[in-house]
Scaffold this motif. Structure first.
Motif, PDB file in Angstrom:
ATOM      1  N   LEU A 179      21.634  30.859 -10.403  1.00  0.00           N
ATOM      2  CA  LEU A 179      21.173  30.491 -11.743  1.00  0.00           C
ATOM      3  C   LEU A 179      20.918  31.727 -12.600  1.00  0.00           C
ATOM      4  N   MET A 180      20.325  32.759 -12.028  1.00  0.00           N
ATOM      5  CA  MET A 180      20.066  33.987 -12.785  1.00  0.00           C
ATOM      6  C   MET A 180      21.376  34.647 -13.221  1.00  0.00           C
ATOM      7  N   ARG A 181      22.353  34.667 -12.321  1.00  0.00           N
ATOM      8  CA  ARG A 181      23.652  35.238 -12.682  1.00  0.00           C
ATOM      9  C   ARG A 181      24.341  34.401 -13.760  1.00  0.00           C
ATOM     10  N   SER A 182      24.234  33.094 -13.645  1.00  0.00           N
ATOM     11  CA  SER A 182      24.855  32.209 -14.633  1.00  0.00           C
ATOM     12  C   SER A 182      24.229  32.396 -16.006  1.00  0.00           C
ATOM     13  N   ILE A 183      22.905  32.551 -16.039  1.00  0.00           N
ATOM     14  CA  ILE A 183      22.208  32.766 -17.311  1.00  0.00           C
ATOM     15  C   ILE A 183      22.621  34.112 -17.909  1.00  0.00           C
ATOM     16  N   ALA A 184      22.755  35.133 -17.068  1.00  0.00           N
ATOM     17  CA  ALA A 184      23.183  36.451 -17.559  1.00  0.00           C
ATOM     18  C   ALA A 184      24.566  36.359 -18.189  1.00  0.00           C
ATOM     19  N   LEU A 185      25.482  35.635 -17.556  1.00  0.00           N
ATOM     20  CA  LEU A 185      26.827  35.446 -18.117  1.00  0.00           C
ATOM     21  C   LEU A 185      26.772  34.630 -19.405  1.00  0.00           C
ATOM     22  N   GLY A 186      25.911  33.623 -19.420  1.00  0.00           N
ATOM     23  CA  GLY A 186      25.770  32.806 -20.624  1.00  0.00           C
ATOM     24  C   GLY A 186      25.230  33.592 -21.807  1.00  0.00           C
ATOM     25  N   GLU A 188      25.650  36.734 -22.276  1.00  0.00           N
ATOM     26  CA  GLU A 188      26.720  37.651 -22.690  1.00  0.00           C
ATOM     27  C   GLU A 188      27.754  36.942 -23.563  1.00  0.00           C
ATOM     28  N   LYS A 189      28.069  35.696 -23.215  1.00  0.00           N
ATOM     29  CA  LYS A 189      29.108  34.979 -23.950  1.00  0.00           C
ATOM     30  C   LYS A 189      28.588  34.215 -25.155  1.00  0.00           C
ATOM     31  N   TYR A 190      27.416  33.586 -25.004  1.00  0.00           N
ATOM     32  CA  TYR A 190      26.923  32.686 -26.048  1.00  0.00           C
ATOM     33  C   TYR A 190      25.648  33.162 -26.736  1.00  0.00           C
ATOM     34  N   GLY A 191      24.980  34.164 -26.179  1.00  0.00           N
ATOM     35  CA  GLY A 191      23.703  34.587 -26.735  1.00  0.00           C
ATOM     36  C   GLY A 191      22.588  33.656 -26.280  1.00  0.00           C
ATOM     37  N   MET A 192      21.412  33.881 -26.812  1.00  0.00           N
ATOM     38  CA  MET A 192      20.251  33.067 -26.445  1.00  0.00           C
ATOM     39  C   MET A 192      20.155  31.833 -27.329  1.00  0.00           C
ATOM     40  N   PRO A 193      19.533  30.748 -26.843  1.00  0.00           N
ATOM     41  CA  PRO A 193      19.334  29.570 -27.683  1.00  0.00           C
ATOM     42  C   PRO A 193      18.494  29.906 -28.917  1.00  0.00           C
ATOM     43  N   GLU A 194      18.779  29.231 -30.008  1.00  0.00           N
ATOM     44  CA  GLU A 194      18.008  29.439 -31.239  1.00  0.00           C
ATOM     45  C   GLU A 194      16.564  29.008 -31.014  1.00  0.00           C
ATOM     46  N   GLN A 195      15.631  29.790 -31.526  1.00  0.00           N
ATOM     47  CA  GLN A 195      14.225  29.442 -31.423  1.00  0.00           C
ATOM     48  C   GLN A 195      13.654  29.188 -32.805  1.00  0.00           C
ATOM     49  N   GLU A 196      13.060  28.035 -32.959  1.00  0.00           N
ATOM     50  CA  GLU A 196      12.399  27.715 -34.224  1.00  0.00           C
ATOM     51  C   GLU A 196      11.018  28.363 -34.269  1.00  0.00           C
ATOM     52  N   GLU A 197      10.503  28.537 -35.476  1.00  0.00           N
ATOM     53  CA  GLU A 197       9.137  29.017 -35.622  1.00  0.00           C
ATOM     54  C   GLU A 197       8.192  27.960 -35.073  1.00  0.00           C
ATOM     55  N   TRP A 198       7.196  28.402 -34.312  1.00  0.00           N
ATOM     56  CA  TRP A 198       6.262  27.487 -33.671  1.00  0.00           C
ATOM     57  C   TRP A 198       5.495  26.673 -34.699  1.00  0.00           C
ATOM     58  N   ILE A 199       5.392  25.382 -34.469  1.00  0.00           N
ATOM     59  CA  ILE A 199       4.607  24.488 -35.345  1.00  0.00           C
ATOM     60  C   ILE A 199       3.380  24.025 -34.564  1.00  0.00           C
ATOM     61  N   PRO A 200       2.270  24.746 -34.692  1.00  0.00           N
ATOM     62  CA  PRO A 200       1.064  24.338 -33.940  1.00  0.00           C
ATOM     63  C   PRO A 200       0.374  23.150 -34.573  1.00  0.00           C
TER      64      PRO A 200
END
Length: 205
Positions: A179-186, A188-200
């Protein structure tokens, strides 16, 4: 790749350590670096809700929590292991985790987490659920195994007889490495998921 292994048992060489040793051996075979941090035998106070970490970027109590935060920041994954006391993880470990996860302000997204629990008999599932909550509130994927990550034994060394529990540890380590290797490859290819500003929000408004 590096995984941080947290030993929440006050017995540095007990059954929890035995479970971690099985994980460590498998990670090494997979080419994954490991480091074990012993927490259960330390005097760790709980969080006092002072919120000083919001300004300091670390816990106001400068102990093993801040030492581990630096290691956690550079690790690709974390495994938390604990004995079961009255159906719950070790109290010292809970105090440590509360402060570690709350006071460390770096982004933990996509670091892989897993928990391991050790008991004579009962309380494993409840303790397992408690520990996994630290990961699922932190955008951390949770690695799974062939069974819930539990090993059984009472006196030190007895868990060596739990063949299925130890096999579960080996399967967990292999799955986590994949899983760690798969995430590292992901990344590299797709970047990190978009993060919205926290709505507390609060339940009173």
């Amino acid at each position: 790749m590096k995984v941080l292994l947290i030993n929440g048992s006050p017995k540095a060489n007990g059954n929890t350590a035995l479970a971690l040793a099985e994980l460590e051996k498998t990670f090494q075979a997979e080419g994954v670096e490991t480091e074990i941090v012993h927490v259960g035998n330390k005097a760790v106070r709980g969080c006092v809700s002072c919120y000083s970490c919001a300004e300091k970027g670390c816990c106001v109590f400068n102990d093993i929590v801040n030492e581990t935060a630096d290691k956690f920041k550079t690790a690709d994954g974390m495994i938390i292991a604990s004995p079961v006391y009255y159906g719950s993880p070790n109290g010292n470990l809970i105090s440590f985790l509360d402060r570690l996860f709350f006071s460390s302000k770096f982004d933990k997204s996509m670091k892989v987490g897993a928990s391991v629990v050790v008991a004579r008999r009962g309380g494993c599932s409840a303790s397992f659920d408690v520990l996994n909550k630290y990961f699922t509130i932190s955008n951390m994927p949770v690695a799974s195994s062939q069974y819930w990550n539990s090993v059984h034994g009472m006196v030190p060394g007895e868990a060596q007889q739990d063949a299925e529990g130890l096999q579960t540890m080996r399967t967990l380590a292999r799955n986590m490495a994949f899983l760690m290797r798969s995430i590292a490859l992901g990344k590299e290819k797709y970047g990190m998921p978009e993060q919205e500003e926290w709505i507390p929000t609060h339940f009173i408004r």
